[in-house]
Design an enzyme around this catalytic site. Structure first.
Site, short mmCIF file in Angstrom:
data_model
loop_
_atom_site.label_atom_id
_atom_site.label_comp_id
_atom_site.label_asym_id
_atom_site.label_seq_id
_atom_site.Cartn_x
_atom_site.Cartn_y
_atom_site.Cartn_z
N ASP A 72 0.78 -11.15 -8.72
CA ASP A 72 2.10 -11.55 -8.25
C ASP A 72 2.02 -11.72 -6.73
O ASP A 72 1.02 -11.38 -6.12
CB ASP A 72 3.18 -10.52 -8.63
CG ASP A 72 2.72 -9.10 -8.35
OD1 ASP A 72 2.02 -8.89 -7.33
OD2 ASP A 72 3.07 -8.21 -9.14
N ASP A 74 3.66 -10.91 -3.07
CA ASP A 74 4.60 -10.13 -2.28
C ASP A 74 4.74 -10.77 -0.90
O ASP A 74 3.76 -11.23 -0.32
CB ASP A 74 4.09 -8.69 -2.11
CG ASP A 74 3.93 -7.99 -3.45
OD1 ASP A 74 4.81 -8.15 -4.31
OD2 ASP A 74 2.91 -7.31 -3.66
N ASP A 155 -1.98 0.93 2.74
CA ASP A 155 -2.98 1.91 2.32
C ASP A 155 -4.42 1.52 2.66
O ASP A 155 -5.11 2.22 3.39
CB ASP A 155 -2.81 2.26 0.84
CG ASP A 155 -2.81 1.06 -0.09
OD1 ASP A 155 -2.81 -0.09 0.41
OD2 ASP A 155 -2.80 1.26 -1.32
P1 ATP Z 1 -1.55 -5.13 -7.64
O1 ATP Z 1 -0.12 -5.62 -7.54
O2 ATP Z 1 -2.55 -6.15 -7.97
O3 ATP Z 1 -1.69 -3.88 -8.44
P2 ATP Z 1 -1.15 -4.64 -4.84
O4 ATP Z 1 -2.11 -4.33 -3.74
O5 ATP Z 1 -0.32 -5.88 -4.66
O6 ATP Z 1 -1.98 -4.68 -6.16
P3 ATP Z 1 1.32 -3.23 -5.01
O7 ATP Z 1 1.60 -1.92 -5.62
O8 ATP Z 1 1.98 -4.44 -5.54
O9 ATP Z 1 -0.25 -3.38 -5.02
O10 ATP Z 1 1.65 -3.05 -3.46
C1 ATP Z 1 1.71 -4.15 -2.56
C2 ATP Z 1 1.16 -3.74 -1.20
O11 ATP Z 1 1.94 -2.66 -0.67
C3 ATP Z 1 -0.26 -3.19 -1.24
O12 ATP Z 1 -1.21 -4.21 -1.17
C4 ATP Z 1 -0.29 -2.30 -0.03
O13 ATP Z 1 -0.48 -3.05 1.15
C5 ATP Z 1 1.12 -1.73 0.00
N1 ATP Z 1 1.22 -0.45 -0.70
C6 ATP Z 1 1.53 -0.24 -1.99
N2 ATP Z 1 1.54 1.05 -2.30
C7 ATP Z 1 1.27 1.72 -1.17
C8 ATP Z 1 1.16 3.10 -0.83
N3 ATP Z 1 1.33 4.04 -1.76
N4 ATP Z 1 0.86 3.41 0.44
C9 ATP Z 1 0.68 2.45 1.39
N5 ATP Z 1 0.77 1.15 1.12
C10 ATP Z 1 1.05 0.77 -0.14
MG MG Z 2 1.31 -6.52 -6.01
#
Ligand code: ATP
Ligand code: MG
Length: 450
Positions: A72, A74, A155
């Site tokens: 997705d 963001d 993160d």
């Molecule tokens: P996916 O959606 O493929 O699982 P993602 O990296 O996009 O991976 P998300 O949970 O959608 O993960 O989070 C979006 C972004 O927000 C992450 O890439 C990261 O930069 C930030 N993020 C998410 N969770 C945390 C956290 N617990 N602490 C710090 N930053 C976070």
């Molecule tokens: Mg994501």
């Protein structure tokens, strides 16, 4: 293999201050605006046209650079949630701990996050917006900040890259592009502090290492074992969601191995933690087999349910406790029911498995007791049970893991393939281990319910 970042790009030439990103322009990287969904592009365009900064950030940038499909998109912006909302008709603000805006399109929802800051200024009015517990965990996080602030509170280095589809540049704040090339998972900042702030980050380290096949940087992995206990501060609903992402990602087995290596698994499913110390125990084999089968099903695009996975993870604990109750003179079905209830109650205080999954878990377990009792008319009735298929798969799983069930799985496989006539014959010729006991039980008063 894609060339992720051109070797002609020389970072040392880039003019920047500490904390500023390396800005990698179009000719040096492999992304292009075409890779971004139309809706996400539209959100970025509208925000930028209104004078705000807006970028695609996080997982999509990371995955596209690796040549993977983005799950997705963001968007991160300096517009406040209310300002974002006012620009998009079909949008709403969600969340309390962390306010974000969902912009609804016909095919997808784009999540828009306002830049956050990591600062803790305890004496100003921001105090109400950012809260921390004694262990250092953040409980509320609504302090807005600049793009630089936002990057530093993400993160992982590979999750802190911001893509501007307008000028096709990547703002790389923590050498994420290098880590993508080196295939390394690295937490930004001081690892222990970042894990204490939010222990779920340890699970995210593991999840991305497993999903992408990356190595966990030593510095990042070092404090994890010690801080694994901090997972108890995470709310059970959030921890349940995170376990699903780990177990049902298609890389469940790899995730499990890493969770185990860092002492995280025993915090998530403590009831079987002790039984897993021996890699060759029946419990270890069952758990590994459950993840192996789940990964295969996902690869074959078959349905997987958290009920089946959790049923498998907790089965050894249920069996052990049920044996204890049987030893005290309870009937097998009563012992199983009592054990199931107790094991589930303990687990949901850690990961809040919703009722719509705990009910089928119990049915799968109950059927483990009933499937061997298949003589007479029983087999015909059992096969009609709505949970038969899962319970049958569960029998196969137990046998694959090395449990001796006297050919029960094969019998049911054959029974399902047989004609009506053959089925009758099979049901007549099977010994029925439950028959006599059932008669005896009928005369006894039923044990009190739980
Ligand atoms: P996916 O959606 O493929 O699982 P993602 O990296 O996009 O991976 P998300 O949970 O959608 O993960 O989070 C979006 C972004 O927000 C992450 O890439 C990261 O930069 C930030 N993020 C998410 N969770 C945390 C956290 N617990 N602490 C710090 N930053 C976070
Ligand atoms: Mg994501």
């Amino acid at each position: 293999m894609l060339e992720i970042i051109s070797r002609f790009f020389d970072k040392s030439q880039a003019q920047r201050d500490a904390g500023d990103p390396v800005i990698v322009s179009a000719q040096y990287h492999s992304l292009s605006p075409k890779m971004i969904s139309r809706d996400a592009r539209r959100v970025v365009d509208v925000l930028q046209d209104a004078g705000y900064e807006a970028y695609i950030v996080g997982g999509a940038v990371r995955d596209l650079l690796l040549g993977l499909k983005a799950k997705d998109f963001d968007v991160a912006t300096n517009a406040k949630p209310a300002e974002v909302k006012s620009l998009f008709r079909r949008s709403r603000i969600i969340g309390r701990r962390f306010q974000i805006v969902h912009v609804q399109f016909s095919r997808e929802i784009i999540e828009v996050t306002t830049f956050r800051s990591n600062e803790t200024k305890s004496n100003d009015k921001r105090k109400n917006h950012r809260q921390q517990t004694d262990s250092g965990m953040l409980t509320r996080d609504n302090v807005f900040g600049s793009l630089n602030d936002d990057a530093s509170r993400r993160d992982l280095s590979i999750n802190a890259m911001y893509y501007d589809p307008g000028d096709n540049s990547i703002h790389d704040f923590a050498e994420g592009l290098d880590d993508i090339e080196k295939r390394v998972i690295r937490i930004m900042g001081d690892p222990a502090t970042r894990f204490r702030e939010d222990p779920v980050r340890m699970l995210r380290v593991v999840r991305f290492a497993a999903k992408l096949g990356f190595n966990i940087e030593n510095r990042t992995g070092k404090p994890m074992h010690k801080l694994a206990t901090d997972l108890e501060h995470v709310s059970p609903p959030r921890l349940f969601d995170e376990t699903l992402k780990l177990f049902m990602s298609g890389q469940g087995l790899a995730s499990f191995w890493l969770l185990n290596e860092y002492g995280l698994f025993e915090r998530i499913v403590p009831q079987i933690g002790n039984m897993m110390k021996d890699r060759n125990s029946l419990t270890s084999k069952l758990v590994e087999q459950a993840f192996t089968n789940t990964d295969l099903r996902i690869r074959a695009e078959k349905r997987v349910t958290p009920a089946f996975i959790y049923a498998a993870l907790l089965w050894p604990a249920v069996q052990k406790l049920a044996a204890h109750y049987r030893d005290r003179g309870n009937s097998p079905s009563y012992a199983l029911s009592k054990a199931s209830g107790e094991v589930i109650a303990r687990q949901i205080s850690i990961t809040a498995i919703p009722r719509r999954f705990t009910m089928p878990m119990r049915e799968i377990w109950d059927l483990q007791l009933l499937l061997p009792r298949r003589g007479g008319h029983r087999a015909k009735r059992l096969i009609e049970h709505p949970r038969f298929r899962a319970a049958y798969d569960f029998v196969l799983l137990r046998e694959q893991a090395g449990e001796e069930l006297s050919g029960l799985g094969d019998w049911w496989t054959a029974y399902q393939d047989a004609s009506d006539e053959q089925r009758e014959h099979m049901a007549r010729s099977v010994g029925d281990p439950g028959k006599n006991r059932k008669r005896r039980n009928r005369r006894k008063p039923k044990p009190a319910a739980e």
